[in-house]
Design a protein around this motif. Sequence first.
Motif, PDB file in Angstrom:
ATOM      1  N   LEU A 171       0.846  -1.195   0.000  1.00 54.56           N
ATOM      2  CA  LEU A 171       0.000   0.000   0.000  1.00 54.56           C
ATOM      3  C   LEU A 171       0.879   1.242   0.000  1.00 54.56           C
ATOM      4  CD1 LEU A 171      -2.767  -1.049   2.520  1.00 54.56           C
ATOM      5  CD2 LEU A 171      -2.837  -1.110   0.029  1.00 54.56           C
ATOM      6  N   ARG A 172       0.507   2.208  -0.828  1.00 57.01           N
ATOM      7  CA  ARG A 172       1.235   3.464  -0.921  1.00 57.01           C
ATOM      8  C   ARG A 172       0.237   4.617  -0.977  1.00 57.01           C
ATOM      9  NH1 ARG A 172       4.779   0.410   0.000  1.00 57.01           N
ATOM     10  NH2 ARG A 172       6.786   0.190  -1.024  1.00 57.01           N
TER      11      ARG A 172
ATOM     12  N   TYR B 163      -5.356  10.905  -8.585  1.00 55.82           N
ATOM     13  CA  TYR B 163      -5.172  10.035  -7.432  1.00 55.82           C
ATOM     14  C   TYR B 163      -4.229  10.633  -6.387  1.00 55.82           C
ATOM     15  CZ  TYR B 163      -7.581   6.882 -10.502  1.00 55.82           C
ATOM     16  OH  TYR B 163      -8.505   6.330 -11.331  1.00 55.82           O
ATOM     17  N   ALA B 164      -3.809  11.868  -6.563  1.00 54.44           N
ATOM     18  CA  ALA B 164      -2.933  12.527  -5.589  1.00 54.44           C
ATOM     19  C   ALA B 164      -3.619  12.558  -4.229  1.00 54.44           C
ATOM     20  CB  ALA B 164      -2.591  13.937  -6.051  1.00 54.44           C
TER      21      ALA B 164
ATOM     22  N   ASN C 213      -4.822   6.555  -1.356  1.00 54.48           N
ATOM     23  CA  ASN C 213      -4.083   5.314  -1.153  1.00 54.48           C
ATOM     24  C   ASN C 213      -4.260   4.410  -2.359  1.00 54.48           C
ATOM     25  OD1 ASN C 213      -3.153   5.925   1.459  1.00 54.48           O
ATOM     26  ND2 ASN C 213      -5.147   5.378   2.292  1.00 54.48           N
ATOM     27  N   VAL C 214      -3.174   3.776  -2.784  1.00 57.66           N
ATOM     28  CA  VAL C 214      -3.223   2.836  -3.898  1.00 57.66           C
ATOM     29  C   VAL C 214      -2.524   1.547  -3.485  1.00 57.66           C
ATOM     30  CG1 VAL C 214      -3.322   4.624  -5.677  1.00 57.66           C
ATOM     31  CG2 VAL C 214      -1.110   3.739  -4.964  1.00 57.66           C
ATOM     32  N   ALA C 215      -2.918   0.462  -4.130  1.00 53.84           N
ATOM     33  CA  ALA C 215      -2.264  -0.830  -3.925  1.00 53.84           C
ATOM     34  C   ALA C 215      -1.253  -1.006  -5.047  1.00 53.84           C
ATOM     35  CB  ALA C 215      -3.293  -1.955  -3.953  1.00 53.84           C
TER      36      ALA C 215
ATOM     37  N   ALA D 281      -0.280  -0.148 -10.308  1.00 54.06           N
ATOM     38  CA  ALA D 281      -0.932   0.564  -9.204  1.00 54.06           C
ATOM     39  C   ALA D 281      -2.440   0.454  -9.400  1.00 54.06           C
ATOM     40  CB  ALA D 281      -0.500   2.021  -9.178  1.00 54.06           C
ATOM     41  N   TYR D 282      -3.147   0.146  -8.293  1.00 50.85           N
ATOM     42  CA  TYR D 282      -4.597  -0.026  -8.332  1.00 50.85           C
ATOM     43  C   TYR D 282      -5.251   0.886  -7.315  1.00 50.85           C
ATOM     44  CZ  TYR D 282      -3.720  -4.358 -10.906  1.00 50.85           C
ATOM     45  OH  TYR D 282      -3.324  -5.275 -11.834  1.00 50.85           O
ATOM     46  N   HIS D 283      -6.392   1.443  -7.713  1.00 50.16           N
ATOM     47  CA  HIS D 283      -7.207   2.229  -6.786  1.00 50.16           C
ATOM     48  C   HIS D 283      -8.629   1.674  -6.850  1.00 50.16           C
ATOM     49  CE1 HIS D 283      -9.713   5.654  -5.433  1.00 50.16           C
ATOM     50  NE2 HIS D 283      -8.745   5.745  -4.541  1.00 50.16           N
ATOM     51  N   GLU D 284      -9.116   1.221  -5.710  1.00 53.01           N
ATOM     52  CA  GLU D 284     -10.451   0.638  -5.593  1.00 53.01           C
ATOM     53  C   GLU D 284     -10.667  -0.448  -6.644  1.00 53.01           C
ATOM     54  OE1 GLU D 284     -13.213   3.914  -5.630  1.00 53.01           O
ATOM     55  OE2 GLU D 284     -12.594   4.564  -3.627  1.00 53.01           O
TER      56      GLU D 284
END
Length: 135
Positions: A32-33, A54-55, A58-60, A70-73
Amino acid sequence: MHATTNEIPFERLKKEGLNPLKREYIIDKINLRRVRKDCLISYGGNQYFVPSEYAGKNVAVVVLDNLLAAYHEGKQIALHRISYQKKDMVVNAHHYRRLTAKQSFDIENTLLDGDNIIDFPIQPHDLSWYDEVLL
């Protein structure tokens, strides 16, 4: 011997009748980042650019072979080749383009001419006037 069940855990596991996994799970490879304000995430001593929207979120980050995703939701938002140099910055030009073209308040962007970005060079000023004031 387990204090609660009074059984040896390994022996009890055999009685559970569990089925083998049908596919590999990559949960141990997910990191997670938080996307910084400059739209970068850090991984392995390098910086990777993600889309500007996405600034601050949290992203995976998932690394498989030589790719970083990088993934978001649950949605993939960026895909980069892993850089094996240290302190490298990996940028996708399309992500940067969105950042320069982003609009707010429904104001026409005067720095865009179709698909071209208009760049106005800044003229250097004569700073000798400051020398005269200081003397």
